[in-house]
Structure formats: structure tokens, C-alpha cells
Motif scaffolding. Structure first.
Motif, PDB file in Angstrom:
ATOM      1  N   GLU A   1       3.225  -2.624   2.524  1.00 27.28           N
ATOM      2  CA  GLU A   1       4.079  -2.163   4.014  1.00 27.28           C
ATOM      3  C   GLU A   1       5.793  -1.638   3.360  1.00 27.28           C
TER       4      GLU A   1
ATOM      5  N   VAL B   1       2.149   1.565   7.046  1.00 28.26           N
ATOM      6  CA  VAL B   1       2.400   1.119   5.416  1.00 28.26           C
ATOM      7  C   VAL B   1       2.264   3.141   4.356  1.00 28.26           C
TER       8      VAL B   1
ATOM      9  N   TRP C   1      -2.378  -8.414   5.687  1.00 31.87           N
ATOM     10  CA  TRP C   1      -1.343  -8.817   6.480  1.00 31.87           C
ATOM     11  C   TRP C   1      -2.334 -10.437   7.271  1.00 31.87           C
TER      12      TRP C   1
END
Ligand code: C5P
Length: 285
Positions: free
Chosen positions: A46, A86, A118
Motif C-alpha cells: 500500500e 498501491v 484491503w
């Protein structure tokens, strides 16, 4: 946190093109696909910022919105209303634009990885629907293993794992455009493999029946453009492959062998002829 996902290559044990569709110009297909033990590896992290950053070990591949992985991230973000960014680092091992589904498998692996990162809780079916917007083979790649695929590529029915064997992959040093091969298909004269019999062979776990019914309706068209594909098939058979056909729209040809020494002979026989030759197992999952 970093998620690591494997993205295996696929081969088409059978590929039939049934008809060109009136409404959207795509083709209705029937395919039997199987995963092999040759995979790209994706490292997914992330980002603090709302960006999509793609890096790949194959420097000639685009990393912008033309990249399948980029598209998969963008579609998932949109579908789930996610504003996080990302970073995806793709270590490529699967030959590119080869008929082995590398780009589609990368997109599917990205969706799997982000679903986990996620904690989205999306079902494989839901991820498949998102992935289908990236490409024809992505729904299959969401499931992997051996499957019967139909429609435009969106209908996936899982089959028992294909009989175990060795797979020799030979990728000639050029790529072909799937879109162009479809456009050049002569639907009047195309020869249709017996996909129903091939499916039956896999359901019966019969290697002998499977190799008898394997076939690819796109092969003739690709061979007209690139006759070396036929030469690779012929050489594979001469060196002892049980069967040798083209995968997808090509240009990769794969040969199957039940024992390793035979597969090694095919590998050695083709290694001098083409640079990109792999010897892999079918994937047992
Ligand atoms: O989905 P993918 O990018 O692999 O498709 C490439 C091209 O192949 C499409 O743009 C279309 O021209 C052709 N195609 C088709 N029928 C399908 C799948 C692909 O005509 N079922």
C-alpha cells in the motif's frame, strides 16, 4: 505490509472459436485451460498517496494505464470506492505476449492480493467480473488449475486437474497480436477441435484420450503468418512429444510428455532452434 502473489502461466489444451458475435464483434469461445509451474511473482504494497505505481522486471512493458496490473488496480479501486494507493513490483518469468496468459494472470494475482491487503472479502466470482474488464483470460486466471471456459471468456467451470505430465514450452522470438489473429480467422474453413470429447477425457482422467482430442482452432491462422510455429510443432513430435499444439493465439507451442527423459530430449532438441524453451510440470492445485 507486503503481499506476495504468484501468477502462473496457462496453456490451452483446447481452443475452439464457435462464431463471431453480431452485437459486439467478439467471438464465442470454448477452451480448456490448465495452469503450469511457471509463474510471475508480484510484490504488492500500500502507498501513502493515492497513486498506482507499477514496476516490472521486463523493461519493455508499459507501466501506465496500458498495463494489465495497473488496470486491475484502477478497476478494483473504483468498484470498491477505495482512495488508497498501491505499489506493485512484477518479477516476470512468463514470456510476454506469448499465448501463455502472463498479463492476465498478473491482473488476477493483483486482484487476489488487493482483496487480501484491503480485507475486501470479495468472492472469486466478484473478482472475476472485475477482472474480465481487463481481458478475456482474467476470469479463468482467478480460478486457475484446469477449467472449461466459454462465452467471451467470462464463464469458468472448474474441472479435475489434468493428468500430470511434463510440458515443454517453446516461444519463438516474436509475438503475435491476438486481435489481428481473431480478425484474420476464416470462420467458413476453420477446423473445430472436439472440446466436448476433450472435456470428457479430463473428467475421466485419461491422458491418452486427452492428447487425442487436444487442438487449437486459431493455429492455422497464426501458422499462415508465422510458418515457424508449424516447424516447432513438427520438431517437438520428431523428438518424441506425445502431442504438440499452439497455446492461445500463439506463438508459443507446447508439447506434452509423460516421462521426464522424453521431455528432456524434446527440450534439448528445441533449445538450439529457439532461445526461449522451458520444461515445466502441470500445476497440481
Ligand atoms: O481480451 P483480450 O485483450 O485478450 O482480447 C484481445 C482481442 O481479441 C480483442 O480485442 C478482440 O479483438 C479479440 N477477441 C475476440 N473474442 C474473444 C476474445 C478476444 O474477438 N472472445
Amino acid at each position: 505490509m507486503e503481499i506476495i502473489e504468484k501468477a502462473p502461466a496457462k496453456i490451452n489444451l483446447g481452443l475452439d472459436v464457435l462464431r463471431k458475435r453480431e452485437d459486439d464483434g467478439y467471438h464465442d469461445l470454448e477452451m480448456i485451460m490448465a495452469s503450469v509451474d511457471l509463474a510471475d511473482k508480484l510484490f504488492i504494497q500500500e502507498l501513502e498517496t493515492d497513486d498506482i505505481v507499477v514496476k516490472t522486471s521486463a523493461s519493455f512493458l508499459p507501466v501506465d494505464a496500458k498495463n494489465n496490473v495497473y488496470q486491475a488496480v484502477a478497476l478494483l479501486k473504483e468498484a470498491c470506492g477505495i482512495s488508497k494507493g498501491v505499489f506493485v513490483d512484477i518479477k516476470k518469468n512468463i514470456p510476454v505476449a506469448a499465448g501463455l496468459g502472463g498479463g492476465s494472470s498478473d491482473a488476477a494475482a493483483t486482484l487476489r492480493g488487493l482483496n487480501q491487503l484491503w480485507e475486501l472479502g470479495l468472492k472469486t466470482e466478484e473478482l472475476s467480473q472485475i477482472g474480465f474488464q481487463v481481458g478475456t483470460d482474467v476470469p479463468y486466471c482467478m480460478y486457475g488449475s484446469t477449467a472449461f471456459v466459454s462465452g467471451r471468456g467470462e464463464k469458468v467451470e472448474r474441472l479435475p486437474v489434468m493428468p500430470q505430465c511434463w510440458v515443454v514450452l517453446v516461444k519463438p522470438p516474436f509475438s503475435v497480436s491476438t486481435r489481428k489473429i481473431f480478425a484474420e480467422l476464416d470462420m467458413e474453413t476453420i477446423s473445430h477441435p472436439n472440446i466436448a470429447a476433450l472435456k470428457e477425457a479430463i473428467l475421466n482422467e485419461s491422458y491418452e484420450d486427452m492428447i487425442q482430442y487436444m487442438g487449437n482452432a486459431m493455429e492455422v491462422t497464426t501458422i499462415e503468418r508465422r510458418p515457424v510455429v508449424q516447424e516447432i510443432k513438427d520438431r517437438m513430435m520428431r523428438y518424441g512429444a506425445d502431442v504438440a499444439i499452439m497455446s492461445g493465439s500463439g506463438p508459443t507451442v507446447f508439447g506434452l510428455c509423460q516421462n521426464y527423459s522424453r521431455a528432456k530430449r524434446v527440450y534439448n532438441g528445441l533449445k538450439g532452434f529457439c532461445q526461449e524453451v522451458h520444461i515445466v510440470r502441470t500445476l497440481n492445485c
